[in-house]
Design a protein around this motif. Structure first.
Motif, short mmCIF file in Angstrom:
data_model
loop_
_atom_site.label_atom_id
_atom_site.label_comp_id
_atom_site.label_asym_id
_atom_site.label_seq_id
_atom_site.Cartn_x
_atom_site.Cartn_y
_atom_site.Cartn_z
N TRP A 1 0.86 -1.18 0.00
CA TRP A 1 0.00 0.00 0.00
C TRP A 1 0.89 1.23 0.00
O TRP A 1 1.79 1.36 0.83
CB TRP A 1 -0.91 0.02 1.23
CG TRP A 1 -2.01 -0.99 1.13
CD1 TRP A 1 -2.05 -2.22 1.71
CD2 TRP A 1 -3.22 -0.85 0.40
NE1 TRP A 1 -3.23 -2.86 1.39
CE2 TRP A 1 -3.97 -2.03 0.58
CE3 TRP A 1 -3.76 0.16 -0.39
CZ2 TRP A 1 -5.22 -2.23 0.01
CZ3 TRP A 1 -5.01 -0.04 -0.96
CH2 TRP A 1 -5.72 -1.22 -0.76
N VAL A 2 0.66 2.14 -0.94
CA VAL A 2 1.47 3.35 -1.09
C VAL A 2 0.59 4.56 -0.82
O VAL A 2 -0.49 4.71 -1.40
CB VAL A 2 2.05 3.43 -2.53
CG1 VAL A 2 2.85 4.70 -2.72
CG2 VAL A 2 2.89 2.20 -2.83
N SER A 3 1.05 5.44 0.07
CA SER A 3 0.30 6.67 0.38
C SER A 3 0.28 7.59 -0.84
O SER A 3 1.28 7.73 -1.54
CB SER A 3 0.95 7.41 1.55
OG SER A 3 0.82 6.66 2.72
N ILE A 4 -0.87 8.21 -1.04
CA ILE A 4 -1.01 9.21 -2.10
C ILE A 4 -1.01 10.58 -1.42
O ILE A 4 -1.79 10.81 -0.50
CB ILE A 4 -2.34 9.01 -2.88
CG1 ILE A 4 -2.42 7.60 -3.47
CG2 ILE A 4 -2.51 10.08 -3.95
CD1 ILE A 4 -1.37 7.26 -4.48
N SER A 5 -0.14 11.48 -1.87
CA SER A 5 -0.05 12.80 -1.23
C SER A 5 -0.48 13.94 -2.14
O SER A 5 -0.76 15.03 -1.66
CB SER A 5 1.37 13.06 -0.73
OG SER A 5 2.29 13.02 -1.82
N ASP A 6 -0.52 13.69 -3.44
CA ASP A 6 -0.91 14.73 -4.40
C ASP A 6 -1.73 14.12 -5.53
O ASP A 6 -1.42 13.03 -6.01
CB ASP A 6 0.32 15.40 -5.02
CG ASP A 6 1.11 16.20 -4.03
OD1 ASP A 6 0.63 17.26 -3.63
OD2 ASP A 6 2.22 15.75 -3.64
N ILE A 7 -2.74 14.86 -5.93
CA ILE A 7 -3.54 14.49 -7.10
C ILE A 7 -3.71 15.76 -7.91
O ILE A 7 -4.13 16.79 -7.38
CB ILE A 7 -4.93 13.94 -6.71
CG1 ILE A 7 -4.80 12.71 -5.81
CG2 ILE A 7 -5.76 13.63 -7.95
CD1 ILE A 7 -6.12 12.21 -5.24
N TYR A 8 -3.36 15.71 -9.20
CA TYR A 8 -3.46 16.93 -9.98
C TYR A 8 -3.61 16.66 -11.47
O TYR A 8 -3.25 15.60 -11.97
CB TYR A 8 -2.25 17.84 -9.74
CG TYR A 8 -0.92 17.20 -10.02
CD1 TYR A 8 -0.32 17.30 -11.27
CD2 TYR A 8 -0.25 16.47 -9.04
CE1 TYR A 8 0.91 16.72 -11.53
CE2 TYR A 8 0.97 15.88 -9.29
CZ TYR A 8 1.54 16.00 -10.55
OH TYR A 8 2.75 15.41 -10.80
N ILE A 9 -4.17 17.66 -12.14
CA ILE A 9 -4.28 17.66 -13.59
C ILE A 9 -3.51 18.88 -14.07
O ILE A 9 -3.96 20.01 -13.90
CB ILE A 9 -5.75 17.74 -14.06
CG1 ILE A 9 -6.54 16.54 -13.54
CG2 ILE A 9 -5.82 17.83 -15.58
CD1 ILE A 9 -8.04 16.62 -13.80
N ASP A 10 -2.29 18.65 -14.59
CA ASP A 10 -1.47 19.77 -15.06
C ASP A 10 -2.04 20.41 -16.32
O ASP A 10 -2.12 21.61 -16.43
CB ASP A 10 -0.03 19.31 -15.33
CG ASP A 10 0.85 19.45 -14.12
OD1 ASP A 10 0.53 20.26 -13.22
OD2 ASP A 10 1.88 18.74 -14.06
N ASP A 11 -2.40 19.57 -17.27
CA ASP A 11 -2.88 20.04 -18.56
C ASP A 11 -4.21 19.36 -18.86
O ASP A 11 -4.22 18.18 -19.22
CB ASP A 11 -1.85 19.73 -19.64
CG ASP A 11 -2.30 20.13 -21.03
OD1 ASP A 11 -3.34 20.83 -21.16
OD2 ASP A 11 -1.63 19.74 -22.00
N PRO A 12 -5.33 20.08 -18.70
CA PRO A 12 -6.63 19.45 -18.95
C PRO A 12 -6.76 18.85 -20.35
O PRO A 12 -7.46 17.86 -20.54
CB PRO A 12 -7.63 20.59 -18.76
CG PRO A 12 -6.91 21.63 -17.99
CD PRO A 12 -5.46 21.47 -18.31
N ASP A 13 -6.07 19.43 -21.32
CA ASP A 13 -6.16 18.92 -22.69
C ASP A 13 -5.48 17.56 -22.87
O ASP A 13 -5.75 16.84 -23.81
CB ASP A 13 -5.54 19.92 -23.67
CG ASP A 13 -6.34 21.22 -23.75
OD1 ASP A 13 -7.56 21.18 -23.48
OD2 ASP A 13 -5.74 22.26 -24.04
#
Length: 154
Positions: A105-117
């Motif tokens: 199990w790996v912790s998730i610390s960031d979720i992001y969409i840099d470029d919506p396209d």
């Protein structure tokens, strides 16, 4: 530690309780910050809080929740308390979310969409390693009639 963060950000926060209202407010938040609406399983959330001044968000459940994102074949665990600082297309300093990678199990610390396209959403862990997936893999799951998937017993 996350409980302390919640306590620090409760003042001036919008706080909602109850399964149906928490589901609605979670969907609104995900829409507001331009992240896919299926990113967080909506069932059994008992409290949602959002401090707009600091960008701090929390969600509480009575028990841990494991969810499988079928489109990418990933098992994700949500703790009883999930916290994050949010901004447009991003959740950072995330706590309470882990993804199963092989046997660990790996912790998730960031979720992001840099470029919506690009159509990609990226998940990062505290060590700086990240992995991207299609945004569409986190769309809200629907049943055959186009309705949002119902919880058992409804």
């Amino acid at each position: 530690m996350s409980s302390q963060l919640v306590a620090n950000h409760r003042e001036n926060a919008e706080i909602y309780n109850g399964d149906a209202l928490c589901e609605q407010k979670t969907l609104q938040l995900l829409d507001e910050i331009s992240l896919p609406k299926g990113l967080i399983p909506l069932d059994e959330i008992v409290e949602v809080g959002y401090n707009r001044n600091s960008g701090f968000v929390w969600m509480k459940r009575n028990k841990k929740k494991e969810h499988r994102f079928r489109r990418i074949g990933r098992q994700v665990s949500y703790d009883t308390e999930v916290t994050a600082f949010v901004e447009n297309r991003r959740m950072k300093r995330l706590t309470g979310v882990k993804s199963k990678e092989l046997l660990f199990w790996v912790s998730i610390s960031d979720i992001y969409i840099d470029d919506p396209d690009s159509g990609k959403i990226t998940f990062g862990n505290p060590t700086g390693i990240s992995r991207s997936f299609p945004v569409s893999a986190f769309d809200l799951e629907v049943e055959g009639d186009g309705q949002k998937k119902k919880k058992e017993g409804e």
